[in-house]
Design a protein around this motif. Structure first.
Motif, PDB file in Angstrom:
ATOM      1  N   ASN A 149      51.455  27.652  18.941  1.00 53.28           N
ATOM      2  CA  ASN A 149      51.614  27.085  17.601  1.00 53.28           C
ATOM      3  C   ASN A 149      50.520  26.042  17.376  1.00 53.28           C
ATOM      4  OD1 ASN A 149      52.444  25.787  15.212  1.00 53.28           O
ATOM      5  ND2 ASN A 149      54.587  26.305  15.614  1.00 53.28           N
ATOM      6  N   LEU A 177      62.034  23.606  23.013  1.00 50.80           N
ATOM      7  CA  LEU A 177      60.719  23.973  22.493  1.00 50.80           C
ATOM      8  C   LEU A 177      59.953  24.819  23.515  1.00 50.80           C
ATOM      9  CD1 LEU A 177      59.078  23.388  19.934  1.00 50.80           C
ATOM     10  CD2 LEU A 177      58.059  21.445  21.124  1.00 50.80           C
ATOM     11  N   TRP A 225      50.510  21.792  17.639  1.00 52.61           N
ATOM     12  CA  TRP A 225      49.704  21.116  18.654  1.00 52.61           C
ATOM     13  C   TRP A 225      48.683  20.178  18.009  1.00 52.61           C
ATOM     14  CZ3 TRP A 225      50.164  19.269  23.048  1.00 52.61           C
ATOM     15  CH2 TRP A 225      49.057  18.846  23.793  1.00 52.61           C
ATOM     16  N   HIS A 262      56.709  18.781  16.353  1.00 54.30           N
ATOM     17  CA  HIS A 262      57.379  20.010  15.926  1.00 54.30           C
ATOM     18  C   HIS A 262      58.401  19.714  14.833  1.00 54.30           C
ATOM     19  CE1 HIS A 262      60.145  23.494  16.202  1.00 54.30           C
ATOM     20  NE2 HIS A 262      59.037  24.155  16.500  1.00 54.30           N
ATOM     21  N   THR A 296      53.683  25.885  23.500  1.00 51.83           N
ATOM     22  CA  THR A 296      53.381  25.454  22.132  1.00 51.83           C
ATOM     23  C   THR A 296      51.913  25.097  21.923  1.00 51.83           C
ATOM     24  OG1 THR A 296      55.629  24.734  21.611  1.00 51.83           O
ATOM     25  CG2 THR A 296      53.843  23.646  20.417  1.00 51.83           C
TER      26      THR A 296
END
Length: 255
Positions: A147, A139, A151, A217, A143
């Motif tokens: 993203n 990952l 989060w 995720h 993040t």
């Protein structure tokens, strides 16, 4: 919506743009110098303040009670640092309000529940003999910033209090890792540089913080990788549920 202020009912309030800053301060602070705001609870706002330019981890039911049927609440759901977005809710029934999140990314100031800043959250230090767990992750370590929906899901797992940033290097060099810390002494560092196996992860403390991000995720992928426009929120007196596309497709609950 521009600079307008929203109140209960189907239309915008008539507050002129020049008053927005003052209005925001009044709604989102608990200054006892203003008699209008001398309330015993942050949930007990008078009717003129039912439009909420504040960030909250969940919608207080008192806000819904102060909104007429068909009225709109625009607020910022934030379950933690950089974890959330604006949501536009409509009171569709006496015991229900619902709506979708904004397609972009915006934020309001945080709602203060008590006069003054109050004590800061204390962060425990991990003991010297705390086990160090090492792993690798595929990952992206960035993040939390790359993203926002993942989060948001991860922060709802970790809880509202955490420190997030970069570590390593100095003022002349780029950072070496992303760092996460929670008040219970849990800590994770995820190397920015990776190899064929992924990025090196080092975790200590009672909670494996990066593992929470990986699980979020996976949850996001299983839900079809939704962006903000596909996420909605249903609020009732007993539950608040984030859903994907339709209210029946529950994703997480807010507390």
């Amino acid at each position: 919506m521009g600079n307008g202020c929203w109140r209960s009912g189907p239309g915008p309030a008539t507050t002129p743009p020049c008053c927005v800053t003052v209005w925001v301060t009044r709604v989102c602070s608990r200054s006892t110098s203003n008699p209008i705001l001398s309330q015993p609870s942050a949930l007990d706002w008078p009717d003129w303040a039912t439009a909420r330019r504040c960030s909250v981890p969940a919608v207080p039911w008192a806000w819904v009670e102060q909104t007429r049927p068909g009225g709109v609440i625009l607020t910022d759901i934030k379950v933690g640092l950089v974890a959330g977005n604006l949501v536009r809710l409509t009171r569709v029934a006496a015991d229900r309000t619902e709506g979708m999140f904004d397609a972009g990314q915006a934020a309001f100031m945080e709602l203060r529940h008590n006069p003054g800043a109050g004590p800061r959250t204390a962060y425990a230090h991990a003991a010297d003999d705390t086990p160090i767990l090492e792993s690798v992750t595929a990952l992206d370590p960035r993040t939390p910033w790359s993203n926002p929906v993942v989060w948001f899901l991860a922060a709802s797992r970790v809880g509202g209090h955490y420190r997030l940033g970069y570590t390593g290097g100095d003022s002349r060099d780029a950072p070496e890792a992303v760092s996460m810390t929670t008040p219970d002494g849990s800590h994770a560092e995820i190397a920015l540089a990776g190899d064929d196996d992924g990025h090196r992860v080092v975790e200590t403390g009672p909670v494996r913080l990066w593992q929470q991000v990986e699980q979020a995720h996976h949850q996001w992928e299983s839900a079809g990788r939704p962006g903000w426009p596909r996420l909605g929120l249903v609020v009732t007196p007993t539950a608040q549920t984030i859903y994907v596309d339709e209210p029946g497709n529950g994703l997480i609950s807010l507390h």
